[in-house]
Design an enzyme around this catalytic site. Structure first.
Site, mmCIF file in Angstrom:
data_model
loop_
_atom_site.group_PDB
_atom_site.id
_atom_site.type_symbol
_atom_site.label_atom_id
_atom_site.label_comp_id
_atom_site.label_asym_id
_atom_site.label_seq_id
_atom_site.Cartn_x
_atom_site.Cartn_y
_atom_site.Cartn_z
ATOM 1 C CG ASP A 190 -2.320 -0.481 0.882
ATOM 2 O OD1 ASP A 190 -2.575 -0.712 -0.317
ATOM 3 O OD2 ASP A 190 -3.144 -0.620 1.796
ATOM 4 C CG ASP B 92 -7.970 -6.726 13.510
ATOM 5 O OD1 ASP B 92 -8.692 -5.725 13.644
ATOM 6 O OD2 ASP B 92 -6.959 -6.920 14.205
HETATM 7 O O1 LIG Z 1 -3.527 1.434 4.658
HETATM 8 C C1 LIG Z 1 -2.990 0.485 5.216
HETATM 9 C C2 LIG Z 1 -2.639 0.503 6.571
HETATM 10 C C3 LIG Z 1 -2.030 -0.597 7.127
HETATM 11 N N1 LIG Z 1 -1.750 -1.698 6.389
HETATM 12 C C4 LIG Z 1 -1.083 -2.860 7.007
HETATM 13 O O2 LIG Z 1 -1.762 -3.292 8.150
HETATM 14 C C5 LIG Z 1 -0.888 -3.972 9.009
HETATM 15 C C6 LIG Z 1 -1.122 -3.560 10.441
HETATM 16 O O3 LIG Z 1 -0.708 -2.241 10.632
HETATM 17 P P1 LIG Z 1 0.064 -1.758 11.935
HETATM 18 O O4 LIG Z 1 0.430 -0.349 11.757
HETATM 19 O O5 LIG Z 1 1.130 -2.720 12.273
HETATM 20 O O6 LIG Z 1 -1.092 -1.799 12.995
HETATM 21 P P2 LIG Z 1 -1.179 -2.518 14.415
HETATM 22 O O7 LIG Z 1 -2.048 -1.677 15.268
HETATM 23 O O8 LIG Z 1 0.154 -2.864 14.930
HETATM 24 O O9 LIG Z 1 -1.948 -3.838 14.017
HETATM 25 C C7 LIG Z 1 -3.004 -4.446 14.716
HETATM 26 O O10 LIG Z 1 -4.230 -3.765 14.524
HETATM 27 C C8 LIG Z 1 -4.683 -3.679 13.174
HETATM 28 C C9 LIG Z 1 -6.050 -3.052 13.188
HETATM 29 O O11 LIG Z 1 -6.021 -1.737 13.626
HETATM 30 C C10 LIG Z 1 -4.735 -5.047 12.533
HETATM 31 O O12 LIG Z 1 -4.993 -4.889 11.165
HETATM 32 C C11 LIG Z 1 -3.430 -5.758 12.694
HETATM 33 O O13 LIG Z 1 -3.482 -7.047 12.136
HETATM 34 C C12 LIG Z 1 -3.098 -5.838 14.152
HETATM 35 O O14 LIG Z 1 -1.867 -6.525 14.341
HETATM 36 C C13 LIG Z 1 0.521 -3.667 8.551
HETATM 37 O O15 LIG Z 1 1.078 -4.818 7.967
HETATM 38 C C14 LIG Z 1 0.305 -2.577 7.530
HETATM 39 O O16 LIG Z 1 1.242 -2.624 6.507
HETATM 40 C C15 LIG Z 1 -2.099 -1.730 5.055
HETATM 41 O O17 LIG Z 1 -1.839 -2.712 4.375
HETATM 42 N N2 LIG Z 1 -2.714 -0.642 4.505
#
Ligand SMILES: O=c1ccn([C@@H]2O[C@H](COP(=O)(O)OP(=O)(O)O[C@H]3O[C@H](CO)[C@@H](O)[C@H](O)[C@H]3O)[C@@H](O)[C@H]2O)c(=O)[nH]1
Ligand SMILES: [Mn+2]
Length: 736
Positions: free
Chosen positions: A145, A449
């Protein structure tokens, strides 16, 4: 039963011995809560002045919320169950039913090459490409993305390195198949390992070099095919928010072979079409694009979703998942197999309580004894079928090629296949379709999720929780307080979006899945409202204490013991849970501290942001959590020092609470020593003292520290001023 061949066991479910004590305690504690609420009601009723009425009603409200949250939490404790799998028995069954036929599509999401270093994404991909799984059945899709040529470059390198790495893993039967983790932990290496390590280091150097430069220089482009791929970035005003689809097949199974001549898995880079005028729905949108692109290209019946930082820590994980998916009794309704989120690199006491053991490890066992765990975004194997309606109500996609039972007969690089893949990755493709509402991952919440898992379970899909001794996946945690709080704030906004939609778990969820499941989901959905009682308890007892007003029962009063019982009962059970889950007392302490910190910071700000979003004043995006470790910050984190460093409004509210509590505690103590109404104010003094104890790192960061991670002076000054203003205002009101 002699002569009858019993089928080898694949998995078992054992209910926890804690069920009975949990239920008994729940009854006792509920009675205590009801008694407290009764006490509050009486006090409200008997209050004679407006002031005492307002105070009593405020206490009533906050205790009602605490009581409700506690009650909702009990639903996780009513029926916890633990599963065990026996992948070693799978072989026997696989021969019978040929589970080799089960293809696996793996999705890895990344969104920003600066916050999510391409080398770390590559490591995650290599760790799963090296799964103990027939390579011809394995496809890895990377969703970018961030639309970054640097990430594509990193994957071109990974494809080359993979042809050495995969056979190396197989030959040496490695358990650690994430290259970075392997090289970090293995010090005695063979000459073969040395050689591979050199290759890895040189790839890493090239990738990090281009990330530092911010672009893929000409000197790195080695052939015509690569040049054509990178030309897409230079030709038509390509930006991250506005660019055409890029689909690049980096490895094709059957065609690309590793060093030993064995087939490589498919490796496909996808950066979906983006345009500033079309909403892209963040990660949920990215995943839906992948569901479709992979549907066109490989259409495996099982999909594993991974965040870019969650690498595989066990090559046997697909076998564990198959123990469930190959069970004919479970299969028809089994929507997904969720593995816990487990993190590496946490500091000893986990100061920011990012392990979230309750959310990722304990609560899922509670749900598993009901209808199955919620989805946590990563480390989850889905049946592709779940994205197309409920188990008994199939919803066909708009084109037949996307049906989950469609058989792909053409090679993935066939002209027709690629053309269709581009078409389904278009940003306008979802217009007038069911994607995001009835098909695929659901839109409308920043915690896609949680929301998607919830909606799938409401449709009738079951899930199972698989928690092997060796962690299946390991991920990164944020290492600065600001990152931690921003992440939780995003979750809070996302959760409230679900609470206040027509799919509220209390109503919709309870109806679809029964009251216990509904309450479990509601417990999460209403998570941010914890900020209301926490904020009240962070200020009201203290401000009244400073003005000599008693708001709790006297120490000699029997009601005082009710308070003590409620406090010890809840904290004690929480602590016991943590220790039973192989935690430590210190980690539990951090957890309860962060619960309070979150209450006055991100939960409160999340609540405010949600309201402003609801009213249309502002919108919130998906602020990606940084996975980069700054050396100095990393060192402080490892030592267990809180990292403030930047200016944030959330630090102001935290610091104000810390200051007020300190003043109240000191002032109250002096008063009590002088013998002023000590019995009546003791409860308030206890609370302030407890908060002060928890806030030690905040005081330290404000006055004692000199490093870059200290509280910014400006924040300290503003907070001191605000604390003073709050104290003055409260005194005026309370003395009226
Ligand atoms: O526009 C976007 C934004 C994020 N991501 C991906 O989403 C994942 C999770 O993003 P991250 O910033 O790591 O968020 P976290 O808060 O750490 O993640 C938790 O919370 C998210 C929901 O808010 C879930 O999607 C994740 O699986 C969960 O681990 C990463 O691989 C990003 O690359 C995308 O692909 N597109
Ligand atoms: Mn993350």
């Amino acid at each position: 039963m002699e002569g009858v061949k019993t089928k080898p066991l694949l998995h078992t479910l054992r209910f926890s011995p804690l069920i009975a004590p949990n239920r008994v305690f729940a009854v006792v504690y509920t009675c205590a809560i009801l008694a407290l609420l009764y006490h509050h009601a009486i006090t409200v009723f008997h209050s004679t002045t407006l002031l005492s009425f307002s105070i009593s009603i405020t206490l009533l409200i906050s205790d009602v919320i605490l009581g409700l949250m506690w009650a909702a939490k009990q639903s996780f404790r009513m029926n916890p169950a633990h599963r065990q799998v026996f992948p070693e028995n799978l072989e026997k069954i696989m021969k019978e039913n040929d589970f080799q036929a089960l293809g696996l599509d793996i999705f890895i999401c990344t969104a920003d090459p600066y916050k999510e270093p391409p080398m770390s994404v590559v490591n995650t991909a290599l760790s799963v490409m090296a799964y103990d799984y027939p390579t011809e059945k394995l496809s890895v899709y990377v969703s970018d993305d961030g639309g970054s040529a640097m990430t594509l470059f990193a994957f071109m390198e990974a494809a080359k390195f993979g042809s050495h790495w995969l056979p190396f893993c197989r030959r040496n039967k490695l358990v650690e198949r994430c290259p970075d983790a392997y090289f970090r932990s293995n010090h005695h290496q063979s000459s073969e390992a040395e050689q591979i390590k050199m290759m890895y280091e040189s790839m890493k150097a090239r990738v990090e070099n281009i990330v530092e430069k911010g672009k893929v220089g000409d000197e790195y482009i080695t052939n015509q095919q690569q040049r054509e791929a990178f030309n897409k970035w230079t030709s038509q005003g390509f930006t991250r928010q506005d660019h055409p689809t890029v689909i690049q097949v980096l490895l094709e199974t059957g065609r690309d072979k590793d060093m030993t001549g064995e087939s490589m898995p498919n490796l496909i880079y996808v950066s979906r079409h983006k345009s500033k005028t079309s909403p892209h729905h963040f990660k949920a949108g990215a995943l839906n694009a992948l569901v479709r692109v992979s549907g066109i290209m490989t259409n495996a019946p099982i999909i594993l979703t991974l965040d870019c930082d969650m690498y595989s820590n066990d090559p046997q994980t697909p076998h564990r998942m198959l123990c469930f998916f190959s069970d004919p009794k479970l299969r028809p309704n089994l929507g997904y197999v969720q593995f816990p989120q487990i993190f590496h690199g946490l500091n000893k006491d986990d100061i920011y309580a990012c392990e979230f053991k309750r959310v990722f490890q304990t609560n899922p066992t509670g749900l598993d004894g009901l209808l199955g765990p919620s989805h946590v975004g990563t480390g989850c194997f889905f049946s592709r079928r779940v994205f197309f309606g409920g188990p008994s109500s199939f919803l066909a996609p708009e084109i037949p090629e996307l049906r989950p039972d469609h058989v792909v007969s053409k090679p993935i690089q066939a002209q027709q296949v690629l053309a269709l893949a581009h078409q389904v990755a278009d940003c306008k493709y979802e217009n007038q379709t069911n994607w995001g509402s009835k098909l695929g991952f659901r839109y409308g919440s920043l915690v896609e999720d949680y929301y998607t898992g919830y909606r799938l379970q409401c449709e009738g899909w079951k899930s199972v929780f698989c928690h092997p001794n060796r962690a299946a996946f390991l991920g990164d945690v944020p290492i600065t307080l600001n990152d931690v709080l921003s992440q939780t704030k995003r979750w809070c906004v996302g959760l409230l979006e679900v609470s206040f939609s027509k799919y509220c778990p209390l109503t919709f969820g309870s109806k679809a899945m029964g009251p216990l499941m509904g309450l479990c989901y509601a417990h999460y959905a209403f998570w941010p409202i914890w900020s209301i009682p926490i904020t009240i308890y962070a200020f009201l007892p203290q401000l009244t204490l400073l003005n000599g007003i008693s708001i709790f029962p006297k120490v000699s009063d029997n009601w005082f013991f009710l308070y003590i019982f409620l406090f010890i009962g809840s904290y004690g059970q929480d602590c016991l849970d943590c220790i039973l889950a192989k935690g430590t007392f210190q980690r539990w302490w951090s957890d309860q501290r962060m619960w309070m910190v979150r209450g006055v910071t991100c939960h409160m700000f999340g609540l405010i942001e949600f309201v402003s979003k609801y009213l249309g004043i502002a919108t919130q995006g998906f602020n990606v959590t940084s996975k980069v470790v700054d050396n100095e910050q990393g060192k402080r984190y490892d030592q267990g020092t809180f990292e403030f460093g930047v200016e944030s409004p959330m630090f102001v509210s935290l610091a104000v609470a810390a200051i007020i509590n300190l003043i109240a505690f000191v002032g109250g103590l002096i008063g009590v020593l002088r013998g002023k109404n000590s019995e009546g104010l003791f409860g308030q003094l206890l609370i302030s003292g407890f908060v002060v104890l928890n806030c030690c790192p905040v005081y330290e960061a404000m006055v004692l520290r000199t490093d870059k991670g200290r509280m910014p002076t400006k924040t300290t000054i503003i907070s001191t001023f605000l604390a003073w203003a709050l104290y003055t205002a409260a005194s005026l009101i309370l003395k009226m």
